[in-house]
Structure formats: C-alpha cells, structure tokens
Design a protein around this motif. Structure first.
Motif, PDB file in Angstrom:
ATOM      1  N   ILE A 177      39.844  31.425  -9.488  1.00  0.00           N
ATOM      2  CA  ILE A 177      38.861  31.830 -10.486  1.00  0.00           C
ATOM      3  C   ILE A 177      37.621  30.986 -10.242  1.00  0.00           C
ATOM      4  O   ILE A 177      37.706  29.757 -10.129  1.00  0.00           O
ATOM      5  N   THR A 178      36.496  31.648 -10.140  1.00  0.00           N
ATOM      6  CA  THR A 178      35.266  30.953  -9.784  1.00  0.00           C
ATOM      7  C   THR A 178      34.195  31.231 -10.824  1.00  0.00           C
ATOM      8  O   THR A 178      34.134  32.322 -11.387  1.00  0.00           O
TER       9      THR A 178
ATOM     10  N   TYR B  83      29.957  30.936 -11.671  1.00  0.00           N
ATOM     11  CA  TYR B  83      28.626  30.829 -11.101  1.00  0.00           C
ATOM     12  C   TYR B  83      27.592  30.689 -12.218  1.00  0.00           C
ATOM     13  O   TYR B  83      27.783  31.160 -13.338  1.00  0.00           O
TER      14      TYR B  83
ATOM     15  N   GLN C  72      23.391  31.337 -12.995  1.00  0.00           N
ATOM     16  CA  GLN C  72      22.221  32.050 -12.490  1.00  0.00           C
ATOM     17  C   GLN C  72      21.008  31.795 -13.374  1.00  0.00           C
ATOM     18  O   GLN C  72      21.043  32.038 -14.588  1.00  0.00           O
TER      19      GLN C  72
ATOM     20  N   PRO D 277      22.891  33.892  -7.982  1.00  0.00           N
ATOM     21  CA  PRO D 277      23.896  33.027  -8.609  1.00  0.00           C
ATOM     22  C   PRO D 277      24.220  31.826  -7.728  1.00  0.00           C
ATOM     23  O   PRO D 277      24.133  31.899  -6.499  1.00  0.00           O
TER      24      PRO D 277
ATOM     25  N   TYR E 189      28.599  33.313 -15.011  1.00  0.00           N
ATOM     26  CA  TYR E 189      29.500  34.409 -14.653  1.00  0.00           C
ATOM     27  C   TYR E 189      30.833  33.870 -14.152  1.00  0.00           C
ATOM     28  O   TYR E 189      30.867  32.901 -13.384  1.00  0.00           O
TER      29      TYR E 189
ATOM     30  N   LEU F   7      34.154  34.961 -11.813  1.00  0.00           N
ATOM     31  CA  LEU F   7      34.422  35.865 -10.690  1.00  0.00           C
ATOM     32  C   LEU F   7      35.906  35.782 -10.367  1.00  0.00           C
ATOM     33  O   LEU F   7      36.437  34.709 -10.107  1.00  0.00           O
ATOM     34  N   VAL F   8      36.551  36.932 -10.401  1.00  0.00           N
ATOM     35  CA  VAL F   8      37.978  36.992 -10.107  1.00  0.00           C
ATOM     36  C   VAL F   8      38.254  38.240  -9.291  1.00  0.00           C
ATOM     37  O   VAL F   8      37.392  39.083  -9.130  1.00  0.00           O
ATOM     38  N   LYS F   9      39.480  38.322  -8.803  1.00  0.00           N
ATOM     39  CA  LYS F   9      39.927  39.554  -8.170  1.00  0.00           C
ATOM     40  C   LYS F   9      40.810  40.285  -9.163  1.00  0.00           C
ATOM     41  O   LYS F   9      41.765  39.705  -9.687  1.00  0.00           O
TER      42      LYS F   9
ATOM     43  N   ASN G 260      42.227  44.635  -5.832  1.00  0.00           N
ATOM     44  CA  ASN G 260      42.021  43.229  -5.475  1.00  0.00           C
ATOM     45  C   ASN G 260      40.612  42.958  -4.971  1.00  0.00           C
ATOM     46  O   ASN G 260      40.385  42.068  -4.150  1.00  0.00           O
ATOM     47  N   LYS G 261      39.667  43.731  -5.469  1.00  0.00           N
ATOM     48  CA  LYS G 261      38.270  43.496  -5.107  1.00  0.00           C
ATOM     49  C   LYS G 261      37.682  42.452  -6.055  1.00  0.00           C
ATOM     50  O   LYS G 261      38.015  42.393  -7.229  1.00  0.00           O
ATOM     51  N   LEU G 262      36.766  41.671  -5.509  1.00  0.00           N
ATOM     52  CA  LEU G 262      36.096  40.659  -6.325  1.00  0.00           C
ATOM     53  C   LEU G 262      35.282  41.325  -7.440  1.00  0.00           C
ATOM     54  O   LEU G 262      34.527  42.260  -7.175  1.00  0.00           O
TER      55      LEU G 262
ATOM     56  N   PHE H   9      32.877  40.458 -10.926  1.00  0.00           N
ATOM     57  CA  PHE H   9      32.194  39.525 -11.809  1.00  0.00           C
ATOM     58  C   PHE H   9      32.377  39.941 -13.258  1.00  0.00           C
ATOM     59  O   PHE H   9      32.424  41.128 -13.577  1.00  0.00           O
ATOM     60  N   GLY H  10      32.451  38.955 -14.135  1.00  0.00           N
ATOM     61  CA  GLY H  10      32.352  39.231 -15.555  1.00  0.00           C
ATOM     62  C   GLY H  10      30.928  39.653 -15.881  1.00  0.00           C
ATOM     63  O   GLY H  10      30.038  39.572 -15.034  1.00  0.00           O
ATOM     64  N   GLY H  11      30.719  40.106 -17.116  1.00  0.00           N
ATOM     65  CA  GLY H  11      29.396  40.592 -17.496  1.00  0.00           C
ATOM     66  C   GLY H  11      28.352  39.506 -17.671  1.00  0.00           C
ATOM     67  O   GLY H  11      27.162  39.802 -17.788  1.00  0.00           O
TER      68      GLY H  11
END
Lengths: 115, 111
Positions: B33-34, B36, B38, B44, B87, B89-91, B97-99, B101-103
């Motif tokens: 879980i990442t 970012y 911006q 970002p 933000y 960022l998860v899969k 299983n695509k990356l 981003f949250g809103g």
C-alpha cells in the motif's frame, strides 16, 4: 539529473485531431505508466508498459494508443481527440511495477484542452 | 464493486497530527500500500509504503491492520507546507490486480 520529463506541458487541439504526448525518463526504469487526472475522478491509469515493446491496458484505455520502442520513451497518442479527453496527463516510471509494487516517479504533467 | 475510498477533504491546524484513512476492501494479497502527496500543478510524489502493521519514515507513518482492508496515513505536527492532496495506491483484485488510486484527500493546514 533530468529524471522524467513530459512534453508538451500545455496543448490545445481540436476535436478529431491526432495528438501525441511525449514522456522520457533517464533512469532506465523498466515500467512506465500513463495516467489522466480529472476533477471528481482522481488519477486513472490509461496504459502501462513493463518493458520495451510490452504494453497493457489500464482502467481507461479507450481512445488512446501507446508504444514503447525504447526503454526511455513512452508516447501516448490520442488518435482522434474528443472533448472528454480534456484532462491533465501524467507519465510515471518505476524500476519494478506490477510484480512488486515500488515507488513511481511522476512527471510534471501535460494539460490538454480539446476544443 | 471493490474500490478505494478516502475522505474528500480534511482541515487541520499547524502542529496538529493529521490521520487519513483509505478503505480498500479487496486488495491484492501480496502487494504493498503506497501513499502519494500532490501539490497543485505538480505530479504526485511518493510519501510512504507498507505491507502490514506500521511503517515510519522521516515524514509520515503508515498503519495497516491485519486484515489489510484499510490503511491510515499519519502526518505528525503538520505545517502549512503540508497542504496538499494525498492519495493511496493499491492493487484491486476486482480490477485485474491493476494499480488503482484512491480519489484523494485534500488536506488544508491552517495557521
């Protein structure tokens, strides 16, 4: 250390025209990504590439084409621009990608306006 | 439909701690879980990344419960320069299983 650059930074075009957005990275990262950012939708993945000549669709690929003939470049083409493609486009790269999630480094973005 | 959810905005004052939670109820099993940050007119920028429990670096902490259905970014003693959009960022499994981003959460730090 140039990092990751995008060109142009700003672009105005008309509906139906072909537009290519350029992305260049100097780190020799394997993975590169294209996102679009719109109010109310955040960042959405358009396409990504795991290596030269390997590309795959993201969440919103329709209307876009990508290529990756060289590791350092990942151009995004709008074959026939539409107003709904007005957005800010971000390119990113990472040393690793889908297999092991790693830090993505983002470019400064391209603001595209389609009239 | 599995998705990634964050609060739209949060206000805080200088010196306070800010905690932002991202809900992600169907993330890839072995992925990180990442988060970012911006700023306006910029791309970002990576803040922190973790897999489970707690991770801390020089700018933030990341708390991830055992079920990994959420994660909380903690910004200690914020300053005016921390005003930005954050933000996660998860899969997402349901998204192949695509990356994803949250809103984004717009944090406004007031003097």
């Amino acid at each position: 250390d140039a990092g990751i650059t995008q060109s142009p930074r700003y672009k105005i075009t008309e509906t139906g025209r072909q537009v290519t957005l350029m992305c260049h990275q100097t780190w020799s990262h394997s993975y590169m990504f294209w996102y679009r950012q719109d109010l109310g939708h955040g960042l959405r993945l358009i396409y990504y590439s795991a290596a030269a000549d390997i590309t795959d669709k993201g969440e919103v690929p329709d209307g876009y084409v990508v290529s990756r003939s060289k590791t350092e470049n990942f151009p995004l083409t709008l074959e026939s621009a539409t107003r709904s493609q007005t957005s800010v486009y971000f390119c990113a790269s990472s040393e690793l990608g889908q297999g092991v999630q790693e830090t993505q480094y983002f470019g400064p973005g391209t603001r595209l306006l389609v009239l | 439909l599995a998705k990634t959810t964050q609060p739209i905005s949060m206000d805080s004052y200088e010196g306070q701690e800010v905690n932002i939670t991202c809900s992600h109820n169907n993330i890839a099993t072995n992925d990180y879980i990442t988060w970012y940050q911006q700023f306006p007119s910029q791309g970002p920028r990576f803040i922190i990344q973790g897999y489970k429990t707690k991770v801390t670096n020089e700018v933030a902490s990341l708390f991830i419960p055992a079920d990994r259905k959420s994660s909380t970014l903690s910004l200690p003693r914020v300053s005016l320069s921390d005003t930005a959009v954050y933000y996660c960022l998860v899969k997402i499994k349901a998204a192949g299983n695509k990356l994803t981003f949250g809103g984004g959460t717009r944090v406004l730090v007031k003097p």
